[in-house]
Design a protein around this motif. Structure first.
Motif, PDB file in Angstrom:
ATOM      1  N   GLY A   8      32.990  26.833  32.319  1.00 17.94           N
ATOM      2  CA  GLY A   8      33.880  27.530  31.391  1.00 17.94           C
ATOM      3  C   GLY A   8      33.345  28.896  31.002  1.00 17.94           C
ATOM      4  N   TYR A   9      32.036  28.961  30.734  1.00  9.04           N
ATOM      5  CA  TYR A   9      31.428  30.241  30.390  1.00  9.04           C
ATOM      6  C   TYR A   9      31.460  31.195  31.581  1.00  9.04           C
ATOM      7  N   SER A  10      31.216  30.661  32.791  1.00 11.12           N
ATOM      8  CA  SER A  10      31.281  31.504  33.989  1.00 11.12           C
ATOM      9  C   SER A  10      32.693  32.030  34.211  1.00 11.12           C
ATOM     10  N   SER A  11      33.679  31.199  33.938  1.00  6.01           N
ATOM     11  CA  SER A  11      35.063  31.631  34.060  1.00  6.01           C
ATOM     12  C   SER A  11      35.379  32.737  33.053  1.00  6.01           C
ATOM     13  N   PHE A  12      34.879  32.574  31.828  1.00  7.95           N
ATOM     14  CA  PHE A  12      35.066  33.597  30.795  1.00  7.95           C
ATOM     15  C   PHE A  12      34.436  34.917  31.227  1.00  7.95           C
ATOM     16  N   GLU A  13      33.192  34.847  31.739  1.00  8.69           N
ATOM     17  CA  GLU A  13      32.518  36.061  32.205  1.00  8.69           C
ATOM     18  C   GLU A  13      33.280  36.718  33.357  1.00  8.69           C
ATOM     19  N   PHE A  14      33.784  35.889  34.280  1.00  7.68           N
ATOM     20  CA  PHE A  14      34.521  36.422  35.423  1.00  7.68           C
ATOM     21  C   PHE A  14      35.772  37.164  34.962  1.00  7.68           C
ATOM     22  N   HIS A  15      36.516  36.582  34.038  1.00  6.57           N
ATOM     23  CA  HIS A  15      37.741  37.228  33.566  1.00  6.57           C
ATOM     24  C   HIS A  15      37.428  38.483  32.746  1.00  6.57           C
ATOM     25  N   LYS A  16      36.354  38.470  31.978  1.00  4.01           N
ATOM     26  CA  LYS A  16      35.962  39.679  31.247  1.00  4.01           C
ATOM     27  C   LYS A  16      35.545  40.785  32.219  1.00  4.01           C
ATOM     28  N   LEU A  35      40.965  46.810  42.885  1.00  7.33           N
ATOM     29  CA  LEU A  35      40.980  45.499  43.503  1.00  7.33           C
ATOM     30  C   LEU A  35      40.834  44.432  42.425  1.00  7.33           C
ATOM     31  N   LYS A  36      41.897  43.710  42.164  1.00  2.00           N
ATOM     32  CA  LYS A  36      41.878  42.636  41.170  1.00  2.00           C
ATOM     33  C   LYS A  36      42.005  41.307  41.888  1.00  2.00           C
ATOM     34  N   ILE A  37      41.084  40.389  41.618  1.00  6.86           N
ATOM     35  CA  ILE A  37      41.127  39.041  42.188  1.00  6.86           C
ATOM     36  C   ILE A  37      41.696  38.124  41.113  1.00  6.86           C
ATOM     37  N   SER A  38      42.778  37.457  41.442  1.00  6.06           N
ATOM     38  CA  SER A  38      43.427  36.626  40.427  1.00  6.06           C
ATOM     39  C   SER A  38      42.870  35.206  40.382  1.00  6.06           C
ATOM     40  N   ASN A  39      42.292  34.736  41.496  1.00  6.99           N
ATOM     41  CA  ASN A  39      41.777  33.371  41.535  1.00  6.99           C
ATOM     42  C   ASN A  39      40.311  33.331  41.120  1.00  6.99           C
ATOM     43  N   LEU A  40      39.925  32.176  40.568  1.00 10.77           N
ATOM     44  CA  LEU A  40      38.522  31.975  40.227  1.00 10.77           C
ATOM     45  C   LEU A  40      37.697  31.862  41.499  1.00 10.77           C
ATOM     46  N   PRO A  41      36.449  32.251  41.445  1.00  7.54           N
ATOM     47  CA  PRO A  41      35.581  32.019  42.598  1.00  7.54           C
ATOM     48  C   PRO A  41      35.429  30.518  42.863  1.00  7.54           C
ATOM     49  N   LEU A  42      35.178  30.182  44.100  1.00  6.99           N
ATOM     50  CA  LEU A  42      35.126  28.789  44.522  1.00  6.99           C
ATOM     51  C   LEU A  42      33.999  28.026  43.842  1.00  6.99           C
ATOM     52  N   ASP A  43      32.860  28.657  43.599  1.00  8.41           N
ATOM     53  CA  ASP A  43      31.736  27.940  42.999  1.00  8.41           C
ATOM     54  C   ASP A  43      32.032  27.507  41.566  1.00  8.41           C
TER      55      ASP A  43
END
Length: 138
Positions: free
Chosen positions: A20-28, A37-45
C-alpha cells in the motif's frame, strides 16, 4: 511464543502495508513527474506483493480454525475428538427433525410473514362478541 497463525497474520499484514505504501509512493511520483509518459497501471511487483499478502493472511485464518481445548468441571484440560469441525451425520439430524415435527421445508410450509393479522383480530373480536352474548366469558 506466538503461534503460527499469528505470525502469518503479521507477515501478511506487513506485506499489505508495504504494498500500500509503495502504491502511494508510485502514484505520488506519477503525479509529480514532469515527463509526458504517464503509466496508469501499478508495477507488477506491487501487485504481486499485495496478492501474496492476501494469500498469507487467508492461510493464517484457515490455520486458526481449530477446535480449542476446554476446561472440564474437574479442572482437566479436555481436547476435542476432532481437530477441526465435527462431521455431521445427516441421518441423526433428520431423525431429530422428525421427532420434534419439523421438515426441511419448514420455512416454506409455515410462512409466518404471510399471516393476515387483520383477519385473525376480526375472528378474535367475533369470538369475544359471541362469548359476551352467550354470557360466558372465560
Amino acid at each position: 511464543m506466538a503461534s503460527n497463525q499469528y505470525i502469518l497474520y503479521l507477515v501478511g499484514f506487513i506485506l499489505l502495508l508495504h504494498s500500500g505504501y509503495s502504491s502511494f509512493e508510485f502514484h505520488k511520483f506519477q503525479s509529480h513527474s514532469t515527463s509526458n509518459l504517464k503509466i496508469s497501471n501499478l508495477p507488477l511487483d506491487i501487485s504481486i506483493e499485495a496478492i501474496i499478502g492476501f494469500i498469507i493472511i487467508i492461510i493464517g485464518s484457515i490455520k486458526s480454525i481449530e477446535n480449542q481445548a476446554y476446561l472440564s468441571i474437574n479442572n482437566e484440560i479436555v481436547n476435542d475428538e476432532f481437530k477441526y469441525l465435527k462431521s455431521i451425520n445427516l441421518s441423526d439430524s433428520f431423525q431429530i427433525g422428525e421427532k420434534i415435527g419439523i421438515t426441511e421445508f419448514e420455512e416454506l410450509d409455515s410462512r409466518l410473514p404471510f399471516i393476515n393479522i387483520g383477519k385473525i383480530r376480526k375472528e378474535y373480536s367475533d369470538w369475544i362478541n359471541e362469548q359476551e352474548k352467550g354470557g360466558k366469558i372465560e
